[in-house]
Write a protein that holds these residues in place. Sequence first.
Motif, PDB file in Angstrom:
ATOM      1  N   LEU A1624     -42.741   7.971 -30.146  1.00 47.43           N
ATOM      2  CA  LEU A1624     -42.250   6.728 -29.542  1.00 47.43           C
ATOM      3  C   LEU A1624     -41.286   7.002 -28.394  1.00 47.43           C
ATOM      4  O   LEU A1624     -41.267   6.285 -27.394  1.00 47.43           O
ATOM      5  CB  LEU A1624     -41.551   5.870 -30.600  1.00 47.43           C
ATOM      6  N   THR A1625     -40.480   8.058 -28.500  1.00 48.17           N
ATOM      7  CA  THR A1625     -39.561   8.413 -27.406  1.00 48.17           C
ATOM      8  C   THR A1625     -40.331   8.818 -26.151  1.00 48.17           C
ATOM      9  O   THR A1625     -39.981   8.412 -25.022  1.00 48.17           O
ATOM     10  CB  THR A1625     -38.651   9.564 -27.858  1.00 48.17           C
ATOM     11  N   HIS A1626     -41.395   9.593 -26.279  1.00 48.42           N
ATOM     12  CA  HIS A1626     -42.223   9.992 -25.129  1.00 48.42           C
ATOM     13  C   HIS A1626     -42.877   8.772 -24.489  1.00 48.42           C
ATOM     14  O   HIS A1626     -42.887   8.632 -23.249  1.00 48.42           O
ATOM     15  CB  HIS A1626     -43.275  11.010 -25.610  1.00 48.42           C
ATOM     16  N   GLU A1627     -43.428   7.855 -25.309  1.00 53.08           N
ATOM     17  CA  GLU A1627     -44.051   6.648 -24.761  1.00 53.08           C
ATOM     18  C   GLU A1627     -43.022   5.766 -24.052  1.00 53.08           C
ATOM     19  O   GLU A1627     -43.346   5.129 -23.042  1.00 53.08           O
ATOM     20  CB  GLU A1627     -44.717   5.874 -25.887  1.00 53.08           C
ATOM     21  N   MET A1631     -43.242   4.455 -20.112  1.00 52.43           N
ATOM     22  CA  MET A1631     -43.210   3.032 -19.787  1.00 52.43           C
ATOM     23  C   MET A1631     -42.097   2.730 -18.779  1.00 52.43           C
ATOM     24  O   MET A1631     -42.293   1.917 -17.861  1.00 52.43           O
ATOM     25  CB  MET A1631     -42.993   2.225 -21.066  1.00 52.43           C
ATOM     26  N   GLN A1632     -40.976   3.409 -18.860  1.00 58.86           N
ATOM     27  CA  GLN A1632     -39.892   3.199 -17.912  1.00 58.86           C
ATOM     28  C   GLN A1632     -40.322   3.647 -16.514  1.00 58.86           C
ATOM     29  O   GLN A1632     -40.043   2.975 -15.509  1.00 58.86           O
ATOM     30  CB  GLN A1632     -38.652   3.994 -18.357  1.00 58.86           C
ATOM     31  N   ALA A1633     -41.018   4.774 -16.419  1.00 62.25           N
ATOM     32  CA  ALA A1633     -41.496   5.248 -15.113  1.00 62.25           C
ATOM     33  C   ALA A1633     -42.515   4.282 -14.522  1.00 62.25           C
ATOM     34  O   ALA A1633     -42.509   4.008 -13.312  1.00 62.25           O
ATOM     35  CB  ALA A1633     -42.101   6.644 -15.264  1.00 62.25           C
ATOM     36  N   ARG A1634     -43.400   3.751 -15.340  1.00 61.36           N
ATOM     37  CA  ARG A1634     -44.398   2.787 -14.868  1.00 61.36           C
ATOM     38  C   ARG A1634     -43.728   1.524 -14.338  1.00 61.36           C
ATOM     39  O   ARG A1634     -44.122   0.999 -13.290  1.00 61.36           O
ATOM     40  CB  ARG A1634     -45.349   2.447 -16.033  1.00 61.36           C
TER      41      ARG A1634
END
Length: 1810
Positions: A1624-1627, A1631-1634
């Motif tokens: 979940l931390t990687h996802e 999502m923040q970069a997107r």
Amino acid sequence: MLRAGGVVAGQLTQTNMDPSEKQAEETASNEEEKERQASGAETPPTGEEVDADTAETEEGEDSTVRVIPQDMYYDYEELYSRAFISPDSSIPANLLQLTHSFGYDCARRCNLQLLDEQTLAFVAGNLLVLLDLQSREQRYLRSCSGGGIGTIMAHPSKEYFAVAEKGHHPNIIIYEFPSLRPYRLLRGGTVEAYSCVDFNREGALLASVGSAPDYMLTLWEWAQERVLLRCKAFSQDVFRVTFSPYNPGQLTTSGSGHVKFWKMANTFTGLKLQGQLGRFGKTALTDIEGYVELPDGKVVSGSEWGNMLLWEGGLIKVEICRERGKPCHSGSIQQFALDEGELITIGTDGAIRGWDVEKIDAADCADDSGMFVMEPMNEMLLGRHVRLTSMVKSSVPESLIWFAQDSNGCIWKLDLSFSNITHDPECLFSFHAGAIQAMDVSPTSYLMATTALDRTVRIYDFSAKRELTVSQYIQGGTALSWAPCSVSTQGAVLAVGFSDGVLRLLELYRSLGLEEEVGLTPSREAELRLKQALKPHNAPVTAIAFKHSGELLATGSADGTVFFFTVGETCAPIGFIRVPAPVQCLQWAPKEHDRNTLLIVCESSYVLEVQAPAAESHTPTSTYEMQGFPTLTFHFHSIKARIQREMEIARREALKEKRRKEKEEREKQKADATQEEEEEKKEEEEELPPLHTPDSPSPMLCAFYSQPGAFWLSMGGYDAGFLYHCRFSEQQEGDPALRRDEPFAFLPVQDTEDDPICTLSFSSDRQLLLCGMQTGCVRVFPLQPPDPPLSSLTAFWALSVHDNQYGRVRSVRCSHDDRFVLSAGDDGNIFAFSLQPSEPPAGALQHSQTRIPSPPADIDLEQVVQDIVDPNAYSIETAKQRTELDRLRREAEQRKEERRRRLLELQAQFKQLLQRNQSLPEHVRLPPEELELDPRFREEAERLTALRIREVQKELAWEAERHQIGLKKLQDRFWESLESDIITVVACQSEHRVSTYRLLPPSHRFLKLQGQCQTQRAGQDPRPCRAGSGKGSATGEPDSAPSAGEREPGGQREEEQDDLGVLQGRGMRGRVAGHQGERQQKAAEKAEQVKAKIERRKQEWADLFASKPDQDYEDPADVLALQQAIEHMGDFKLKTAKDFTVPEQLRMNTERKRSQLLVLEEEICERKQQLNGRIVRLREEKLQLIWRLQRWAQQLDAVQTQLPAQKRLQTLPLPVLRPEEAPERRLQYTPATLRRFAELREARARGRGLEEGEEAPSVLHLLQHGDDPAHPTPTAPRGHAPHPPHHRELTELEEEMRTLQEIRLCCQQEELLSQMREAVWRFDAELQVLRHEKVCLDMRMKMADLRHVTLFQELLLLKDFEKRENNLQERLRARTQEENDTRLKWEDCKKQLELKQQGVVKLQQREKALSASFHASLGDNNKFSDFLTRVFKKKVKRVKKKETSGDEEEQEDSEEDSDEECDWDEEESEGESESGGALDDSVCPPSCDPALFENTLQLRERRLDLEELLAEEKKSCDALRKECDALAKKEKVVQASLKAAEGDLELFDREKQQKLNELDVIVPLRLHQIEFLSNGVLPSDVSDALVMNTAALKALQARIRQLQIEKQEQGDAYRQARQRHALLTHEHRDMQARIHELEERCEEMMLAKFGRLVDLEVLQTLSGNSQLEELKQDCRAKEAANTQELKRWKVKLTETKRILMEVSRRHTERVCMLNSLLKEKKELEEKLESRQRKMGAQFRERRVEVEERSRLQAVVEVQGREMEALRQEITALSRKGGHVAPPSQPRSAGRRKPKREGGAQPALSAASQE
């Protein structure tokens, strides 16, 4: 020395005010009240409101109240109430001076206080009497209010004492002792009177309770005259209030049907008084006179029936009585005293008993009766006629001397040491008990005689202030009169009437020094000897009157009779007359009157006058009643209503006369005159008082002669307030009850409307009239004799002496020399006053010594007079009639005896005739019918016999019903009350038996507790749960939407005008029409849809973020699992360990323990009921078995009768149902059983069949075990008759057939016997199994009983801890509730803060949108942009609405705003000066667009509104933020106190568990259950062993394995959770970069399209340039409106032309008419001239011509006027159009005034012109 002023002085002024001044003041106050109500002013609060407001004011002003110095005293001379003296009178203030008090109000509660060892204090009417025990001298303190004294109480230090008074808003006065100076004055504690007061143990506080109507309980800090607490005590009378000597914060009150426990508690709002009403439960409601507080908080109180009630926690724990149900006292218990570990009780039975306090404290009831039996340790009986009500203890240390108040009129000195040297009770003082019924003074000396219902007659020497003698009689005295000197020259004879109708003549003489008798007063200076005893009446004697000459004596009674006696050495009866009602008083006519008459006043509206009878006028034969005796009757008819009506009319006439004179003086002032007229009209409109006649006649109180045939009368009830002058009517014919006699004069008496004159008397010189009033007041009226009309009865002297509520003055008398005045009242008090003479002697007043009459010379030789002792003895009249009746009865008995003797002779002759008839031959013998004279005699005798039988049955019906009811009660008590009786089932072949349990139905208390426990188990939690308290957000649920009141103030405006585009779009819907309107409307709708979509999206985001859990969020399931794990993990300590912590679910209290007891009892009862059911079914099986065995026995008998004797088998004995197997049959009976019972009882009575020394069995035993025909004893089967002998030999075939038959019968016999044996065996086997089960159940029941004992011991122990536990639980619950409330408030405040912050953001956005809209409206290259911008941004002072209630912060904020506005104005003025000030910003420039300027002003107003809203929102945010911080701090404090409460509760549970561990528990064990072995051997000491349940031990072992498996599973779950967290931390990073990439792309596209960054939401909500569309629409609308206006004016012009043509036509018609009239006039003038020329020839017709001429002239004048009118009308019509005027008329003609008739001659040119 300081003195109190103000309120006290005002009270004294009110007390000493003239009644007329009082009435005037009340009238003025009523008029002011009416004016205040008419003008709408507020009415001042009533007494109750003043009290409530006073308490609040005093509590609120404690900080400002000055401290009263300790050395401050009041002046008694300014406080005490004085006598009232009529103003402008010469009556001296000290007309009467108190010399001594001879009475004692012994019926008053707690009317005895000990101030020191030699001083007793008690209340006597309006006085406080301080009595010295040694010298017997008295000191007095008068009441300060004049309304009486309610109660008194001594201070614990004996340095002060409190006097609580009565009256309107009475005071409590604290006096210092022994100086008797008023030390403190407590005001405003009650409305009418105080009923009881008490000091606390330290003496710093004082508690007082008022009487009706407020019953107010007030706690005083009396040294500072300050009210601490105030509360209503109860709604009925309160008898007593006390502080607890062991707990300073507790009080107790008791009274009529109640007891109440009070506690002073510190709350958040301050010190409060909390009361708990005692609940009697199943104990009967009772008045509680006395009680005492025990050291542990329990209270012991008395009851009306004499038992003691032990109260605990507001409930009755037990009721204490003596052995065999005997009460503790025979009557109510009046007082309790706790002295040196002994509880002392006193009762109205005259007993003082001492009880063991420890035994009472530990008293408990073993059954449901609620009674606890104990005997007193010590006892003292004072006497049968002693009724103790209160006691006070000596203040000497270690003294056991008490002083007791006896309601029978005594004060006792008691030694309660209860030892061998205890002194006998000593009666210190003796007084009358109850109301003084009569009092009179000696005609020759300073002696006074009194009598009362206490059955005593007392003689006093009021000059020497001592009591001379007391005489005791059988009945109470009701009337008394001292005989005049003509009867006894020494004044030694008294006549006393008693309640049984007896009249006793007593003779007083000086004592001869005889030996003192028991019960008499210590100083026997005089003796009362019975001279004669008569009984003239059958009811109480109410009046006695001696004639002045002493020849006659008259007595009146409540039976409505007046008896006359002649007086000599003895009284001889003359006769009596009957009067219409009970006699009130009697008075002989004065010596000055010619007629010798007696005035008889009855209680109800009748006054009679009779002539004095002569001794020889009436000779009684069979009766003493004097029939036809001349009597005058006056039947009083009320005239008070008419008097009041006349007084009202006179008052109005006087008022009218006064106003008329004032009106004449102010005639010039019209306004005042008008006002006076209105007042007069209003006065005339008021109705006069109605003429009212009372339904029941008013009571007559007293009367006295004024002149022969006339008398003055004093009335009570409705007719009070006047003295009525009455005269007997000369016409006495007819029924007196139908007459209405009215007084011929009246005299109003001041302040007697509610205080009538009850008794009166004159001084010997008739210069003073002494009056005794209803309220205990004594009035003295100076007179100027002779004055029959009482015209001098104006001024008076009045003093409140007796009690104002129940101290009605019965008698008031002057001494023989008018130097003393004495009064006696219903309050039991007798007062002696010295009377100041009008002409005092030159020297000092020296009282001569009282002369006691000497004894008769032959007193030793006189026989003792027989007294009438029997209260049912015959009266004189009854005895006279009884003598005559006895004579008639003797004559009748003689006649009856003669007739009986004659009947016996006739019966003997008839019997002889019958014998002779029987001896005759049959043919000559007379049949019985011939001997009957008439058969109806026999029928009548038979009928009478049957009637008597029915009467006997009726007489015995009640007795038979009584016996049936008694039998039913016995059955209900001893049989129906059993749920299951003992039933024993016996085996058939052995003596084995099994019995049922004897069960009682569950009691009402058990069922009640069972219902309560079921309710608690169903829905109640005995302990407060803290888990999850106040953390509603932890559940993850979204918060509820804010309410309407929580929305921001600008919410409504935000909905109406979010931005300018939407506003314009909405405005175009009504202003733009056509295609453009539709297009704009669609654009606006689209913008609104986009806006709604944006709002929905924002709401979705808000909901999503709101549902996001906090960082410290924990799953409730996980929290619960952790809590359970914490509770069940770790090392398990034993309950006996010191550090053992009791888990929440294992904590025990009384409710849970009581539930365990109930469950155990239910289980025991259920097990026993089950076994009882099985045993009853076994008995039913036995009954079935007996029936089957009997049937089989009959079959076997039939079989064996056919078998030979040698082949018959022995039969089984048939079982029978024993008596113990059917106990219910003992109550069944038949007529044979009853006959058998009667025979046995008769035999037992005669003693048949019993030997000497043999114990006689009871009748019931003989009946049950003897021969009872109703239950015959079963017998063994009958023997079989032998076969008859065979007379012939059988053949071989017959022999073979017989053999086969025997074989078949033997087989049947064996089969039947086997069936019978098997059935019996099965039944016995089943009984054995059931017997074994019962033995096992008995063992389990014993175990259950042991468990029950253990639980009960634990329950008793828990009860001792219950109070502390409840306090701790309440404290914990309060802290938990406080924490929850604080958290909820904090969360609510936080939500409101968030909403306010959102509102601020929205307002800022609206402000930006408004600014953008303004710049958009300016357009490009607008030369007035700077000017309009300055106008838009200008700070304008706006008028703010001032709120009625604002705090200082709002005022400061408003001042800051005004300062800011001033700064803004200065900046603007500076800006204007810099810009040159060429243009005025309040006026639109010439070349500027007005619409644009107006739009700018509107936008500026909106901007200012938004700025105000924004400032208010920011201010609200700051306030909410401060409130949140304060609540957060408060929550920390509450959490700390909560933890402290939990710690205290945990320590308490640990202490309670240790106490429970100390209880011994019996656990029976078998050897195989003991595993506590030492080297394989059981040790001798097993005290260290641990007893555990096998199931629990196995469960613990299994739990170990479960925990190992759970530990492995939790490890696996933890690893999976860590992997999930990393994913979940990687996802999240992706999502923040997107999101960042999409935001950059959006900004690039916005710059490419618009050239700058814009707000997309505002852009989407814009709907076009609405201003241009509106202007175009306005232009089109104005063009259409102008076209319509032009059309309307054209139509109006056409109509005006038509009207002009019509007017011209009418004008032409009138001109033509004028022309024709002118022609006619000309013709008439010509005719007139021709006739005038012919005058000479026609001289004879001159008279006719003159008349004709006059007529014609009149016609001409009329026509001229008509012409003038037409001319005026034509002129007016010509001017109406405003264009053309007639050419022949000048312009000035139109200005003439038109005339009403006719008109002027028009010009000829007008006609030609027309």
